[in-house]
Design an enzyme around this catalytic site. Structure first.
Site, short mmCIF file in Angstrom:
data_model
loop_
_atom_site.label_atom_id
_atom_site.label_comp_id
_atom_site.label_asym_id
_atom_site.label_seq_id
_atom_site.Cartn_x
_atom_site.Cartn_y
_atom_site.Cartn_z
N LYS A 1 0.86 -1.19 0.00
CA LYS A 1 0.00 0.00 0.00
C LYS A 1 0.89 1.24 0.00
CE LYS A 1 -3.90 2.01 2.59
NZ LYS A 1 -4.84 1.85 3.71
N SER B 1 -9.90 2.16 2.59
CA SER B 1 -8.97 2.83 1.71
C SER B 1 -8.00 1.90 0.99
CB SER B 1 -8.16 3.86 2.50
OG SER B 1 -7.34 3.22 3.45
N SER C 1 -10.25 0.01 6.89
CA SER C 1 -9.63 0.03 5.56
C SER C 1 -8.92 -1.24 5.09
CB SER C 1 -8.63 1.18 5.47
OG SER C 1 -9.33 2.35 5.21
#
Ligand code: GLN
Length: 484
Positions: A78, A155, A179
């Site tokens: 990420k 997210s 997330s």
């Protein structure tokens, strides 16, 4: 040769140690998938050369018998984790050319275990969002989409989509209010947010420091257990990191759920709860029961305050954390006549709409005169939410709930765009876990009528990820969910 990207991370490691294929072959297979699926917009930066370089070392280590826990496994990271010498943007324009001179602790641990990184994965700007639509690089497309492009969740949407579409063997995620779990649910994969303090936050771009946690997102429960074992551990560079021994999380897999008490919170089944999600929930409870667990009704009475409390505390902490992006210390500078203009111009140009909204809310609830009414009250209710869990865990060992009240929705969905509160409502089952600092895992529990994945969440006591993994494994075996 069969497509190596179909193997789970654990199967890939077995194949590598048995020399059925090389780490270079495995890495090339994932690179091909990464390139073939560029339309999903999961990666914001591809680093295939670096991954291949590490794969070559990995192959040597397999030859010499010096292979480590994740030797030669290609992962996606990420883009919130600082990676030394590799651009890290948090998917924000304000730091879109930031190249960190250091490595986050979690990614360093993965590298030290022999893993390689295929690239950096898309996310909502500064991890603020629930659909990956606030990213400066645009939305991620859920690989389960048919005609209409659907969101991958947020997210960590890039991470979830990349794992689901086999563009990496597994990925890292972060979870401040859901997330890891919600995008995992939307994309039909497994992800765990560990106990607060389990994984070091050092080198992870901060959103809300008392809520942020890193965790793995993978093809199945075992892969997540394996990764979490590597990612966890005390770090003196993070003052909130927990100085506790890290168990081998894989060891408990297969022990089953006999004798475990599974709590079902009444407040998580509001009147209008989606029928299919409700059915998947009952089905999961039934499976655990048939395997020897006892189902107990529990109550988490302060659940109704979880969203308002989260959406006060998270923006408050975000407004403080994001103050450093001022064009002086960090951030793409936009000049101005005076220092104040420089700040305003930099932040106006650099931040997106959602981030600005959160900074506004955060500074408001922290400002003199409103601090007591909002922030202080929210902190008090946060304690009550935590106490609800503590009371419940006197009666049960785990709590079973759906991960999200909705399935993946279309990109640009009007209801969500018109009013941000509609988007925030999707976090109703996940945020209280962060407020209480507890571990929780999401795994796929079946498909909806639209053939979209539905996720189930298992919440555990602090630092008891092992019980979560045990029960998750039982659910996984019995649900028999097939990925894409
Ligand atoms: N959807 C939540 C939010 O927008 C959670 C985000 C997260 O966990 N990073 O804040």
């Amino acid at each position: 040769m069969t497509d190596l990207t179909n193997l789970t991370l654990t199967e890939a490691l077995d194949g590598l140690s048995q020399k059925k294929f090389s780490a270079v072959e495995l890495t090339k297979a994932y690179i091909a998938k990464m390139e073939a699926n560029r339309k999903l917009n999961a990666y914001v930066l591809e680093t295939p050369e670096k991954a291949l370089e590490i794969a070559q070392t990995a192959d040597k280590n397999y030859q010499n018998g010096t292979n480590r826990a994740l030797e030669g496994i290609p992962l996606g990271i990420k883009d919130l984790f600082c990676t030394k010498g590799i651009r890290t943007t948090a998917c924000s324009r304000i730091i879109d050319n930031f190249v960190p001179p250091y490595e986050s602790t979690v990614t360093q641990k993965l590298l030290d275990a022999g893993a390689s990184f295929l690239g950096k994965l898309n996310l909502d700007e500064f991890a603020m969002g629930g659909s990956n639509e606030t990213s400066h690089f645009g939305a991620v497309i859920n690989p389960w989409s048919k005609q209409t492009p659907l969101v991958a969740g947020g997210s960590s949407g890039g991470s979830a989509a990349a794992v689901a579409a086999k563009m990496c063997a597994a990925a890292t995620g972060t979870d401040t209010g859901g997330s890891i779990r919600q995008p995992a649910a939307f994309c039909g994969i497994t992800g765990i947010k560990p106990t607060y303090g389990r994984c070091s936050r050092y080198g992870i771009v901060a959103f809300a420091s008392s809520l942020d946690q890193a965790g793995p997102m993978g093809k199945n429960v075992r892969d997540c257990a394996k990764l979490l074992t590597v990612m966890s551990g005390f770090d003196k560079k993070d003052s909130t990191s927990a100085n506790r021994a890290v168990p081998d999380f894989e060891k408990v897999l297969g022990l089953g759920v006999k004798g475990l008490k599974i709590g079902i919170p009444a407040e998580y089944r509001p009147d209008g709860l989606n029928q299919e999600i409700s059915k998947a929930w009952d089905n999961a409870a039934q499976i655990l029961k048939e395997n020897g667990a006892e189902i107990v009704p529990i109550s988490l009475p302060h659940t109704k305050y979880a969203l308002p409390v989260y959406y006060i505390i998270a923006p408050a902490e975000a407004s403080s954390n994001l103050a450093r992006y001022d064009g002086v210390r960090y951030g793409e500078r936009v000049e101005g006549e005076h220092l104040n203009d420089l700040y305003v111009n930099t932040r106006t140009a650099g931040f997106g709409k959602e981030v600005k909204r959160r900074i506004m809310i955060g500074t408001y609830v922290l400002s003199a005169g409103y601090y007591d009414a909002y922030y202080l009250k929210a902190q008090k209710v946060r304690r009550l939410i935590k106490q609800d869990f503590e009371e419940s865990f006197k009666k049960c060992d785990l709590i079973l709930t759906p991960t999200s009240p909705v399935e993946a929705f279309p990109i640009g969905d009007k209801t969500m765009q018109e009013n941000p509160i509609n988007m925030y409502l999707n976090d109703v089952f996940t945020v209280s876990v962060n407020l209480a600092g507890l571990p929780a895992l999401s795994l796929p529990a079946g498909l909806s009528a639209n053939e979209l994945p539905l996720g189930m969440q298992l919440i555990g006591r602090a630092f008891d990820e092992e019980t979560i993994f045990k029960a998750a494994q039982t659910l996984e075996e019995n649900i028999g969910f097939k990925g894409i």
